[in-house]
Design an enzyme around this catalytic site. Structure first.
Site, PDB file in Angstrom:
ATOM      1  N   ASN A  10       0.872  -1.181   0.000  1.00 33.38           N
ATOM      2  CA  ASN A  10       0.000   0.000   0.000  1.00 33.38           C
ATOM      3  C   ASN A  10       0.907   1.228   0.000  1.00 33.38           C
ATOM      4  O   ASN A  10       1.473   1.579   1.034  1.00 33.38           O
ATOM      5  CB  ASN A  10      -0.890  -0.039   1.254  1.00 33.38           C
ATOM      6  CG  ASN A  10      -1.720   1.223   1.411  1.00 33.38           C
ATOM      7  OD1 ASN A  10      -1.800   2.035   0.496  1.00 33.38           O
ATOM      8  ND2 ASN A  10      -2.340   1.381   2.569  1.00 33.38           N
ATOM      9  N   LYS A  12       0.101   4.216  -0.338  1.00 30.86           N
ATOM     10  CA  LYS A  12      -0.583   5.395   0.219  1.00 30.86           C
ATOM     11  C   LYS A  12      -0.373   6.609  -0.692  1.00 30.86           C
ATOM     12  O   LYS A  12      -0.299   6.460  -1.901  1.00 30.86           O
ATOM     13  CB  LYS A  12      -0.120   5.646   1.662  1.00 30.86           C
ATOM     14  CG  LYS A  12      -0.188   4.381   2.522  1.00 30.86           C
ATOM     15  CD  LYS A  12      -0.050   4.672   3.973  1.00 30.86           C
ATOM     16  CE  LYS A  12      -0.024   3.361   4.748  1.00 30.86           C
ATOM     17  NZ  LYS A  12      -0.092   3.544   6.181  1.00 30.86           N
ATOM     18  N   HIS A  95      -9.487   0.964   4.694  1.00 29.69           N
ATOM     19  CA  HIS A  95      -8.238   1.155   5.452  1.00 29.69           C
ATOM     20  C   HIS A  95      -8.514   2.110   6.614  1.00 29.69           C
ATOM     21  O   HIS A  95      -9.331   3.025   6.489  1.00 29.69           O
ATOM     22  CB  HIS A  95      -7.164   1.723   4.521  1.00 29.69           C
ATOM     23  CG  HIS A  95      -5.808   1.752   5.148  1.00 29.69           C
ATOM     24  ND1 HIS A  95      -5.439   2.719   6.053  1.00 29.69           N
ATOM     25  CD2 HIS A  95      -4.750   0.913   5.026  1.00 29.69           C
ATOM     26  CE1 HIS A  95      -4.198   2.469   6.460  1.00 29.69           C
ATOM     27  NE2 HIS A  95      -3.755   1.383   5.850  1.00 29.69           N
ATOM     28  N   GLU A 165      -5.573  -5.185  10.467  1.00 29.81           N
ATOM     29  CA  GLU A 165      -4.596  -4.129  10.703  1.00 29.81           C
ATOM     30  C   GLU A 165      -4.925  -3.397  11.999  1.00 29.81           C
ATOM     31  O   GLU A 165      -5.776  -2.475  12.005  1.00 29.81           O
ATOM     32  CB  GLU A 165      -4.612  -3.124   9.549  1.00 29.81           C
ATOM     33  CG  GLU A 165      -4.251  -3.726   8.206  1.00 29.81           C
ATOM     34  CD  GLU A 165      -3.630  -2.678   7.290  1.00 29.81           C
ATOM     35  OE1 GLU A 165      -2.493  -2.890   6.884  1.00 29.81           O
ATOM     36  OE2 GLU A 165      -4.262  -1.654   7.036  1.00 29.81           O
ATOM     37  N   GLY A 171       2.261   2.023  10.914  1.00 27.96           N
ATOM     38  CA  GLY A 171       3.251   3.100  10.814  1.00 27.96           C
ATOM     39  C   GLY A 171       3.916   3.466  12.127  1.00 27.96           C
ATOM     40  O   GLY A 171       4.590   4.489  12.219  1.00 27.96           O
ATOM     41  N   SER A 209       3.210  -2.320  10.500  1.00 25.81           N
ATOM     42  CA  SER A 209       4.653  -2.358  10.796  1.00 25.81           C
ATOM     43  C   SER A 209       5.301  -3.691  10.462  1.00 25.81           C
ATOM     44  O   SER A 209       6.221  -4.131  11.170  1.00 25.81           O
ATOM     45  CB  SER A 209       4.909  -1.967  12.259  1.00 25.81           C
ATOM     46  OG  SER A 209       4.465  -0.644  12.491  1.00 25.81           O
TER      47      SER A 209
HETATM   48  C1  PEP Z   1      -0.874   0.057   6.197  1.00 24.44           C
HETATM   49  O1  PEP Z   1      -1.080   1.250   6.254  1.00 24.44           O
HETATM   50  O2  PEP Z   1      -1.664  -0.679   5.577  1.00 24.44           O
HETATM   51  C2  PEP Z   1       0.304  -0.462   6.869  1.00 24.44           C
HETATM   52  C3  PEP Z   1       0.327  -1.713   7.191  1.00 24.44           C
HETATM   53  O3  PEP Z   1       1.303   0.447   7.114  1.00 24.44           O
HETATM   54  P1  PEP Z   1       2.734   0.129   7.774  1.00 24.44           P
HETATM   55  O4  PEP Z   1       3.247  -1.152   7.154  1.00 24.44           O
HETATM   56  O5  PEP Z   1       3.582   1.307   7.413  1.00 24.44           O
HETATM   57  O6  PEP Z   1       2.510  -0.016   9.233  1.00 24.44           O
END
Ligand code: PEP
Length: 246
Positions: A10, A12, A95, A165, A171, A209
């Site tokens: 992703n 973003k 999301h 998630e 993040g 993460s």
């Molecule tokens: C996400 O936003 O879907 C995500 C998993 O972000 P990160 O891997 O940066 O935590």
């Protein structure tokens, strides 16, 4: 039930033309070395160019959101049909950043999933608890409510992927313990079993993460069928290293 691991990136709101295309090409160049299915979800502005760069490779392209309607007076929105037309085969929906920044409810996510299916896209429906919900012991209940509200009737493993998630893990560099991820994924599969037939074949991704150093442990959990990767998907080497750990 064998489920092919899916590693989805992703991006973003990151990526301008040349760099985004180069990132997609670098992922495609390494794809033959990994057994997992690979997907990258660039910003809508880059989708057509990224999909063209990935043509003929083993890497799929996807969108990060879609509107519920196919077309019409919805300034700034992108329909599922438009994503498919630009070369997408998946779309991420619900999301936590969409739920927070744009007030997306479970009902809206459900309508978007129906739109994705109408356009021939597979929907990656994201769910996850906040830190306050986890600390209040409400994680599994929150996941159940989100699943029941967000997954439309008529789901099948071919067109539905769930991404667990935890909002507090996105993040932040923090991740739940393997026992916590295991419990969440088992619960998700059990709830899905009450919503559809063939729930055993649905892929449930972990996101939050995930990086090369923790991917092996997370992806080894029985009901973790892949990852939704944010920050680490912006470096091809890291994204491919996560896929290689699967
Ligand atoms: C996400 O936003 O879907 C995500 C998993 O972000 P990160 O891997 O940066 O935590």
């Amino acid at each position: 039930m064998a489920r092919r691991t899916l590693i989805a990136g992703n991006w973003k709101m990151n990526g301008l033309g040349a760099d985004g295309v180069a990132l997609a090409r670098d992922v495609a160049a390494g794809a033959s070395k990994v057994a997992a299915e690979l997907l990258v979800c660039p910003p809508a502005t880059l989708l057509a160019r990224v999909a063209a760069a990935l043509a003929g490779s083993a890497v799929a392209a996807g969108g990060q959101d879609c509107h519920g309607k196919a077309s019409g007076a919805h300034t700034g929105d992108v329909s599922a049909e438009m994503l498919a037309d630009a070369g997408a085969s998946y779309v991420i929906l619900g999301h936590s950043e969409r739920r927070t920044d744009h007030g997306e409810s479970d009902a809206m996510v459900r309508a978007k999933a129906e739109a994705a299916w109408r356009a021939g896209l597979a929907a990656i429906v994201c769910i996850g608890e906040t830190l306050a919900e986890r600390e209040a012991g409400r994680t599994l209940g929150v996941l159940e409510t989100q699943l029941k509200g967000s997954v439309p009737a008529g789901a099948s493993a071919a067109r539905l992927v769930i991404a667990y998630e935890p909002v507090w893990a996105i993040g932040t560099g923090k991740t739940p313990t393997t026992a916590e991820v295991d419990a969440a994924h088992r619960h998700i599969r059990s709830v899905l079993g009450g919503l559809m037939s063939g729930a055993d074949a649905v892929r449930i991704l972990y996101g939050g993460s995930m990086k090369p150093s923790n991917a092996g442990e997370l992806l080894a959990i029985a009901d973790v069928d892949g990852g939704l990767i944010g920050g680490a998907s912006l470096k091809a080497a890291d994204f491919l290293a996560i896929a290689a750990a699967a």
